[in-house]
Write an enzyme that holds these catalytic residues in place. Structure first.
Site, PDB file in Angstrom:
ATOM      1  N   CYS B  25       0.833  -1.197   0.000  1.00  0.00           N
ATOM      2  CA  CYS B  25       0.000   0.000   0.000  1.00  0.00           C
ATOM      3  C   CYS B  25       0.869   1.248   0.000  1.00  0.00           C
ATOM      4  CB  CYS B  25      -0.869   0.001   1.256  1.00  0.00           C
ATOM      5  SG  CYS B  25       0.149  -0.096   2.726  1.00  0.00           S
ATOM      6  N   CYS B  28       3.207   1.556   2.872  1.00  0.00           N
ATOM      7  CA  CYS B  28       4.427   0.742   2.759  1.00  0.00           C
ATOM      8  C   CYS B  28       5.476   1.475   1.944  1.00  0.00           C
ATOM      9  CB  CYS B  28       4.135  -0.592   2.082  1.00  0.00           C
ATOM     10  SG  CYS B  28       2.876  -1.558   2.895  1.00  0.00           S
ATOM     11  N   ASP B 427      12.167 -29.150  -5.209  1.00  0.00           N
ATOM     12  CA  ASP B 427      13.349 -29.302  -4.387  1.00  0.00           C
ATOM     13  C   ASP B 427      12.906 -29.179  -2.937  1.00  0.00           C
ATOM     14  OD1 ASP B 427      16.069 -29.258  -3.623  1.00  0.00           O
ATOM     15  OD2 ASP B 427      15.905 -27.095  -3.374  1.00  0.00           O
ATOM     16  N   ASP B 609      15.574 -23.891  -6.028  1.00  0.00           N
ATOM     17  CA  ASP B 609      16.184 -22.603  -5.726  1.00  0.00           C
ATOM     18  C   ASP B 609      17.696 -22.602  -5.833  1.00  0.00           C
ATOM     19  OD1 ASP B 609      16.504 -24.262  -3.539  1.00  0.00           O
ATOM     20  OD2 ASP B 609      16.747 -22.568  -2.195  1.00  0.00           O
ATOM     21  N   ASP B 613      20.032 -27.171  -8.291  1.00  0.00           N
ATOM     22  CA  ASP B 613      18.837 -27.368  -9.111  1.00  0.00           C
ATOM     23  C   ASP B 613      18.997 -26.760 -10.498  1.00  0.00           C
ATOM     24  OD1 ASP B 613      17.401 -28.471  -6.921  1.00  0.00           O
ATOM     25  OD2 ASP B 613      17.177 -26.444  -6.136  1.00  0.00           O
TER      26      ASP B 613
END
Lengths: 49, 714
Positions: B25, B28, B427, B609, B613
């Site tokens: 918002c 923020c 993963d 991540d 991987d």
């Protein structure tokens, strides 16, 4: 007919002004963050300093 | 921005881009930007709310870690920016946008004149209006048509054809035809049609350029993780810093605490903990002693090590992964986007139709002029406005909806590929879990012990120690007055309370006797000679992991857990989530698993991540990575999701499926429109008015249909 001869160039001229304004806005990044611009009007500028 | 800040005035500023999670918002934005402005060294902070990207200009003293910390204190999560800023792509988008603006301006003005012609102007007025239209249309076609002409020309020069060839021919022919019509004072000029055509086509092209995936080099990011040089110890114990290119197997390398290891090798002397997360994805630091094998790219955490190199440069395990990723990337580039497939069929069909109607009318006895104007009408009517908008508008609306739930789509075609996925591999560490430890059991109930434990745990920044401290605080502890706190690197912390020694750390060190190695992560605590307290910790699951897996299961995607971790850990987690799990998988194993599934005709989504991987992410039909992923992970993935939840994964698949449904409907609409309008055009019944109505009508229909996706991610 005379009215038209006057009005058409005016209409085109106004359109060109709008187009030029859009070119300026796009070049200076006015459309980078549309969602953010909608929210930023709610931020109090002087709350920070 | 901040004149009171001396850094801004003299030192050269650096710019850091990052992705921010948790901004929702206006408050923020103000909190984030305002808060950062008060961080010493920050000159300017600006958040792009649409892309969740934060740009910070700061002095050289601040680095990524410092900024992430500062942002964390403000209550937001920052990740390094996904991918490099792509200058060429942005320039192309901007060029298309300007061309679009010019076409839009011209279309509106010409339409203004055309309306008066349609409503009955004739004679000299009509001719004058036609000339005025030509005055606007000619420069517009020259300017806005450039993207199409350029591309068509370069295709023709190489003896091929693409979608831009019929478009260019259509636009140019229409303009010339209309010019001729104007010159002879005819009734039908198609300037409005030609320019409106350009407008709709450019709109599609512009949206498409926004959604095009930028070619990113995940492999370069991977090799960035390797140190550029290493401290080599000579035979006479002198040490020299040498670039990695000059290293050779057999050399002895000194690795300081906190430094990345540059070679694969065996530890000769020293004891330390190694963070192997980069290569294996294992979450807990691993203890190494003389004789243990260490890998290049891993981080030496606690104490200096001397390593004898076994493999250097291109022979290291990490270089292997890089090669695997490079070859895996090729299979993904074979995917042909649905719009491209459509346009391959489209171009020849349109040419044939227009040519046939020209020849047909000539044979039927019409003059060249009449036959040509009918052929032009066919070209204009079949021009793929709706077709060109059908795919990109759906992608743009869908990824806008996904952005709102913290999912960033890096490439529009990823949504197409995601829609047909029928297998999901996830993963474990960092993807299904948060790669953040939490205490599962063993926190003492006795208040005195608890407060001592907290005092010890607070003294260290080791992740396990911090997890224990958090658990102790949660249990309501107040830190006791423990003195003489000493941290023994790789072992634990020691202190004295009322003259009695207390320790927190590795079980064998705390109890001073050998302790069998366990699969589970644990720390031990002991006060004086009191019995040992075992505290068990576990990598924390994402809070909605179970629901997300159930959802994937219900969607018929048979999710599967693939991990480099131990059988016990993976087995327990798989049982908890009621899915299949495979443990002890190396990067090559994961890659192999995906290649097998793809070869069996499945379309696999890989969610991962880590560096380990990387090859799997590249090999899968489509790949997703959490925002916390390594550089390699985020670059290799097509879609990145932010935040702690795993639910975005099934949700994104749902949105992708709905997007493809809309794309198919849009194609159907475009085809239905052609089936209706083309016979009219061939029959010679199309006037400029009908062409304008048909073109804008079908385009608006397609756009309206795509806008339904706006709420798809709720």
């Amino acid at each position: 007919m005379n009215g038209v001869l006057l009005l058409i160039p005016i209409a085109l001229g106004l359109g060109l002004v709008g187009l030029a304004a859009f070119f300026w806005a796009a070049r200076s990044g006015q459309f980078e963050d549309l969602d953010g611009a909608a929210l930023r009007i709610l931020i109090d500028d002087d709350a920070d300093d | 921005m901040s004149l009171h800040d001396p850094v801004a005035a003299d030192a050269p500023l650096e710019t850091t881009m990052m992705t921010i999670d948790g901004v929702r918002c206006a408050a923020c934005i103000a909190k984030l930007e305002g808060g950062l402005r008060h961080v010493p060294g920050v000159a300017l902070a600006r958040l792009n709310f649409s892309t969740r990207r934060l740009r910070v200009d700061h002095g050289p003293a601040l680095d990524m870690a410092g900024l992430t910390d500062a942002i964390g204190k403000l209550g937001f999560e920052a990740h390094p920016f996904v991918g490099e800023a792509d200058k060429a792509g942005e320039r192309e988008s901007r060029r298309l946008m300007l061309a679009l603006a010019v076409a839009g301006f011209a279309a509106m003005n010409i339409m203004l004149l055309s309306v008066s012609i349609w409503s009955g102007a004739d004679g000299p007025t009509r001719t004058m209006f036609h000339w005025l239209s030509a005055l606007i249309a000619l420069p517009t076609v020259a300017y806005s048509g450039r993207p199409f002409f350029d591309s068509a020309w370069s295709a023709l020069r190489r003896g091929r054809t693409n979608m831009d060839v019929p478009i260019s021919i259509g636009v140019v022919l229409t303009t010339l035809m209309s010019l001729y019509e104007t010159a002879i004072g005819g009734a039908h000029a198609y300037f409005d049609g030609a320019v409106m055509l350009l407008f709709f086509l450019l709109a599609g092209r512009f949206l498409d350029s926004v959604m095009r995936g930028r070619a990113q080099d995940g492999i370069a990011a991977l090799l960035r993780n390797l140190p550029q040089d290493a401290l080599v110890i000579g035979p006479d114990n002198s040490s020299v810093r040498r670039p990695v290119g000059e290293l050779a197997p057999g050399m002895r390398v000194l690795v300081a605490a906190g430094e990345r290891i540059a070679v694969d090798g065996v530890v000769e002397s020293g004891e330390s903990d190694i963070d192997r997360a980069l290569v294996t994805g294992e979450s807990a630091p691993e203890r190494v002693t003389p004789g243990t094998l260490v890998l290049a790219g891993t981080i030496n955490l606690s104490a200096p090590l001397t390593v004898r190199a076994k493999a250097v440069g291109p022979d290291t395990a990490i270089a292997d992964i890089a090669r695997l990723m490079e070859s895996a990337g090729q299979s993904k580039s074979r995917y042909v986007r649905i719009a491209d497939r459509a346009s391959r069929l489209y171009a020849p069909a349109v040419h044939t139709l227009a040519a046939l109607s020209f020849v047909g009318w000539l044979i039927a006895g019409a003059g060249v002029h009449q036959a040509a104007s009918i052929a032009v009408a066919v070209l204009i009517i079949t021009c793929p406005c709706a077709l060109g908008l059908a795919v990109p508008i759906a992608h743009v609306v869908a990824s806008g909806a996904l952005m709102k739930i913290g999912v960033m789509v890096k490439d529009g075609s990823a949504l197409e590929r995601l829609a047909v996925v029928d297998r999901v591999l996830l993963d474990k560490t960092g993807t299904t879990t948060l790669a953040r430890f939490a205490v599962v059991s063993g926190i003492p109930h006795d208040a005195a012990a608890l407060s001592m434990l907290l005092a010890l745990a607070q003294a260290s920044r080791h992740p396990l120690s911090r997890a224990v401290a958090d658990a102790a605080v949660e249990a309501g502890a107040q830190p006791a007055a423990v003195h003489e706190l000493v941290e023994h690197a790789g072992l634990g912390i020691q202190g004295t309370f009322d003259g009695v020694v207390c320790r927190l750390g590795r079980a064998d060190w705390v109890s001073d006797q050998p302790h069998p190695d366990q699969d589970q992560v644990e720390v031990a605590f002991r006060f004086g000679q009191a019995p040992l307290v075992h505290i068990l910790l576990e990598d924390q699951l994402r809070p909605d992991a179970a629901q997300a897996f159930d959802r994937l299961q219900a969607m018929g995607l048979s999710p599967e857990l693939v991990s480099g971790d131990s059988v016990t850990v993976v087995g327990r987690l798989a049982a908890e989530l009621r899915v299949a799990g495979v443990a002890r998988m190396s990067p090559a194993d994961k890659h192999q698993r995906i290649v097998e599934l793809e070869a069996a005709g499945h379309h696999v989504l890989m969610v991962g991540d880590g560096l380990n991987d990387g090859p799997a992410l590249k090999a899968a039909s489509v790949a997703m990575a959490p925002g916390t992923a390594t550089d390699v992970g985020t670059l290799a993935a097509d879609i990145v999701f932010l935040g702690e939840r795993l639910m975005p994964v099934p949700l994104t698949i749902v949105v992708a499926r709905r997007t493809m449904a809309v794309v198919r409907q849009n194609f159907a609409l475009a085809i239905a429109y052609n089936a209706f309008a083309v016979p009219l055009a061939i029959a010679g019944l199309v006037t400029p008015l009908i062409a304008a109505l048909a073109m804008s009508g079908s385009s608006l229909l397609v756009v309206g249909n795509a806008l339904r996706l706006k709420r798809a991610a709720r």
